[in-house]
Enzyme design. Structure first.
Site, PDB file in Angstrom:
ATOM      1  N   LYS A  66     -52.801 -80.365  40.552  1.00 47.73           N
ATOM      2  CA  LYS A  66     -52.663 -78.588  41.491  1.00 47.73           C
ATOM      3  C   LYS A  66     -53.710 -78.075  41.531  1.00 47.73           C
ATOM      4  CE  LYS A  66     -49.846 -75.447  43.524  1.00 47.73           C
ATOM      5  NZ  LYS A  66     -48.944 -74.848  44.190  1.00 47.73           N
ATOM      6  N   LYS A  92     -47.991 -63.838  49.855  1.00 50.88           N
ATOM      7  CA  LYS A  92     -46.687 -63.347  49.324  1.00 50.88           C
ATOM      8  C   LYS A  92     -47.067 -61.724  49.303  1.00 50.88           C
ATOM      9  CE  LYS A  92     -47.950 -67.051  46.596  1.00 50.88           C
ATOM     10  NZ  LYS A  92     -46.473 -67.975  46.350  1.00 50.88           N
ATOM     11  N   ASP A 146     -48.074 -70.714  52.371  1.00 52.88           N
ATOM     12  CA  ASP A 146     -48.155 -70.582  50.940  1.00 52.88           C
ATOM     13  C   ASP A 146     -47.661 -72.078  50.628  1.00 52.88           C
ATOM     14  OD1 ASP A 146     -47.786 -69.388  48.722  1.00 52.88           O
ATOM     15  OD2 ASP A 146     -46.344 -68.341  49.512  1.00 52.88           O
ATOM     16  N   ARG A 179     -49.688 -78.531  47.950  1.00 52.03           N
ATOM     17  CA  ARG A 179     -48.748 -80.184  48.533  1.00 52.03           C
ATOM     18  C   ARG A 179     -50.100 -80.785  49.588  1.00 52.03           C
ATOM     19  NH1 ARG A 179     -42.626 -77.998  51.083  1.00 52.03           N
ATOM     20  NH2 ARG A 179     -43.181 -76.680  49.644  1.00 52.03           N
TER      21      ARG A 179
HETATM   22  N1  BES Z   1     -47.451 -71.510  43.838  1.00 54.49           N
HETATM   23  C1  BES Z   1     -46.487 -71.202  44.480  1.00 54.49           C
HETATM   24  C2  BES Z   1     -45.338 -71.857  43.913  1.00 54.49           C
HETATM   25  C3  BES Z   1     -45.316 -70.589  42.595  1.00 54.49           C
HETATM   26  C4  BES Z   1     -44.172 -69.539  42.856  1.00 54.49           C
HETATM   27  C5  BES Z   1     -46.142 -71.158  41.282  1.00 54.49           C
HETATM   28  C6  BES Z   1     -43.723 -69.287  41.337  1.00 54.49           C
HETATM   29  C7  BES Z   1     -45.461 -70.521  40.160  1.00 54.49           C
HETATM   30  C8  BES Z   1     -44.233 -69.182  40.650  1.00 54.49           C
HETATM   31  C9  BES Z   1     -46.718 -72.385  46.088  1.00 54.49           C
HETATM   32  O1  BES Z   1     -47.802 -72.310  46.662  1.00 54.49           O
HETATM   33  C10 BES Z   1     -45.635 -71.636  47.184  1.00 54.49           C
HETATM   34  O2  BES Z   1     -45.412 -70.621  47.402  1.00 54.49           O
HETATM   35  N2  BES Z   1     -44.465 -72.251  46.568  1.00 54.49           N
HETATM   36  C11 BES Z   1     -43.668 -71.497  47.870  1.00 54.49           C
HETATM   37  C12 BES Z   1     -43.736 -72.866  48.975  1.00 54.49           C
HETATM   38  C13 BES Z   1     -42.538 -72.488  49.791  1.00 54.49           C
HETATM   39  C14 BES Z   1     -43.255 -71.303  51.079  1.00 54.49           C
HETATM   40  C15 BES Z   1     -42.044 -72.958  51.066  1.00 54.49           C
HETATM   41  C16 BES Z   1     -42.626 -70.506  47.219  1.00 54.49           C
HETATM   42  O3  BES Z   1     -42.347 -71.451  46.375  1.00 54.49           O
HETATM   43  O4  BES Z   1     -41.734 -70.099  47.632  1.00 54.49           O
HETATM   44 ZN    ZN Z   2     -49.638 -72.874  45.147  1.00 60.19          ZN
HETATM   45 MN    MN Z   3     -47.671 -70.934  47.709  1.00 61.72          MN
END
Ligand code: BES
Ligand code: ZN
Ligand code: MN
Length: 500
Positions: free
Chosen positions: A264, A276, A346, A350
């Site tokens: 990724k 965010k 966000d 995936r």
């Molecule tokens: N890149 C983030 C995940 C992440 C969070 C990586 C903190 C490193 C540190 C990912 O794209 C994301 O935002 N995931 C969301 C998924 C949710 C919206 C289902 C998350 O983890 O909140």
């Molecule tokens: Zn991300």
């Molecule tokens: Mn994200």
């Protein structure tokens, strides 16, 4: 970045000047090549300091009597368990940390039981290299106002004394290539997103061709032709166009199916329209840590001329938000034909991986696929910053990864997959949706999503959100970006997939 120190191997002989490093057990009992008068100095100091020789404990003797040395640094090696690869890295890291500012450093790499072997000494040398890394490219004034000890830089010249220096050199050539891969991954992750967009990232990868890696860069029209609409949907909110980069290292001969690694590469993750919160968002410059590890791994495999055919694929996008950005509720059709309701913009990683994984198995028919992704915050809730999450459809691959993790210290912990979780991503208006229900099992539903784009091929997903960046500093890593995954996967390949 910080300069790479020079490292060489020589016979076991105490130097007449500079800093001398000794490995010692209880009471300062060092190896046989220490001259008698220094042996006495060390043993007296050890007694006064009640030095017990505990693993990685140190004792410093300044301006030792009867010699021209600046100092002697004694490092303990006494441990209840047999020393593994990671222990030698930690030892090397400690050598680098405790000899800052030295003009030259000589390590007598022997204990009371004799000299270290070539492989062990080479691992110590690798620890020195990894510890000496710092990302200081943007510091216009170096380190002012810091404490004296912090101010000094890691020494630039190390000599490791061993019984068989040639064996040390040979083993170090391999370790050194892997360290180069780790350093490359760290650099890419530490680099801010204004400097490293998808295009610039792809350009950095193109530089691997000078190491013998074949690099193919797919631009937007090609991605559209391939119908990678899940990946493109993420990219559409940014003025900076996406790239998909395919790396090939052919070291395994003609008719061998390749092993494949997919990363990724979200160069910055604002969250998109599902934006965010501000606090901590700067860390999302590291949301390409999975891709960086794949690139570092390819660098390592090529650098040590691994006897394997390996594919690396990274999906590079920026998850930004403008008037053209993807909206919650949008439905996209992935390259596989699966339709996806994007309920949260966000959950973008995936979407990128869906197309990258499908493309990888479709085009290359690999022996296995391992993907790495900073995929979910939930994996940090579950495992913290010391283990990456491991999800796999193959017990064999999962067990091999777990073993490589223990050997290298890049540890992984297996998490479950199953139809109960898969149900959570059933779509209302499309085949699937890109989030589960509420906050439960967030890392698992993300993995289930990825699995929808994997057919029969053995596959593993490593969620490195907690380990690629912001993991605790240790003896051989002081950097925010750790380079996690490079040593782990290099080891996996070396132990199981290389021709003898
Ligand atoms: N890149 C983030 C995940 C992440 C969070 C990586 C903190 C490193 C540190 C990912 O794209 C994301 O935002 N995931 C969301 C998924 C949710 C919206 C289902 C998350 O983890 O909140
Ligand atoms: Zn991300
Ligand atoms: Mn994200």
């Amino acid at each position: 970045m910080s300069e790479r120190p020079s490292i060489r191997f020589s016979n076991l002989q105490a130097p007449s000047e500079g800093v001398l490093v000794l490995l010692a057990g209880e009471g300062g009992s060092a190896g046989a090549s220490l001259p008698p008068h220094l042996k006495e100095v060390v043993e007296r100091a050890a007694a006064k300091a009640k030095f017990k020789g505990k693993s990685l404990a140190t004792l410093e003797i300044l301006a030792p009597a009867g010699s021209e040395l600046d100092r002697i640094v004694v490092i303990g090696t006494k441990s209840d368990k047999p020393q593994g690869d990671e222990d030698w890295l930690k030892l090397g890291g400690t050598v680098a940390a405790k000899t800052k500012g030295a003009p030259t450093v000589t390590v007598l790499a022997e204990g009371p039981e004799g000299s270290l072997g070539g492989a062990e000494a080479a691992a110590v040398a690798s620890g020195i290299l990894l510890r000496s890394y710092s990302f200081d490219r943007y510091k216009s004034k170096k380190k002012n106002g810091e404490a004296e000890e912090e101010q000094a830089e890691v020494a630039q010249s190390f000599t490791l004394g061993v019984a068989d220096p040639a064996a040390g050199e040979t083993a170090f050539a391999l370790h050194s290539a892997v360290a180069d891969g780790v350093v490359l991954a760290r650099d890419l992750v530490n680099e801010p997103a204004n400097v490293l967009g998808p295009v610039e990232f792809a350009e950095r990868i193109a530089e691997l061709s000078k190491h013998g890696v074949d690099v193919e860069i797919l631009e937007e029209p090609k991605l559209r032709e391939l119908k990678m609409l899940a990946l493109l949907g993420v990219a559409q909110g940014s003025p900076r166009p996406p790239r998909l980069v395919v790396m090939r290292w052919d070291g395994g001969g003609d008719d061998e199916a390749p092993v494949a690694f997919v990363g990724k590469g979200v160069v910055f993750d604002t969250g998109g329209v599902s934006i965010k919160p501000a606090a901590g968002m700067e860390d999302m410059k590291g949301d390409m840590g999975g891709a960086a590890a794949v690139v570092g791994l390819m660098r390592a495999l090529a650098g040590r001329k691994a006897k394997v055919n390996a594919i690396g694929i990274v999906g590079l996008v920026e998850n930004a938000v403008d008037g053209n950005a993807q909206r919650p509720g949008d439905i996209v059709t992935a390259m596989s034909g699966t339709t996806i309701e994007v309920l949260n913009t966000d959950a973008e990683g995936r979407l990128v991986l869906a197309d990258a994984l499908w493309y990888c198995q479709d085009r290359f028919k690999p022996k296995f696929m391992v993907n790495l992704a900073t995929l979910t915050g939930a994996i940090i809730v579950a495992l913290g910053n010391n283990y990456a999450g491991l999800f796999s459809n193959s017990d064999e691959l999962a067990e091999r990864l777990s073993a490589s993790g223990l050997a290298t210290g890049e540890k992984v912990w297996r998490m479950p997959l199953g139809p109960e979780y898969d149900k959570q991503i059933e779509g209302k208006f499309a085949d699937i949706k890109n989030i589960g229900n509420g906050r439960s099992a967030g890392s698992i539903t993300a993995a289930q999503f990825l699995q929808r784009f994997v057919n029969d091929v053995p596959w593993a997903h490593l969620d490195v959100a907690g380990t690629a960046m912001g993991s605790p500093a240790n003896e051989y890593n002081q950097s925010w970006a750790s380079g996690f995954g490079v040593r782990l996967l290099d080891r996996l390949v070396a132990d199981h997939y290389e021709k003898r």
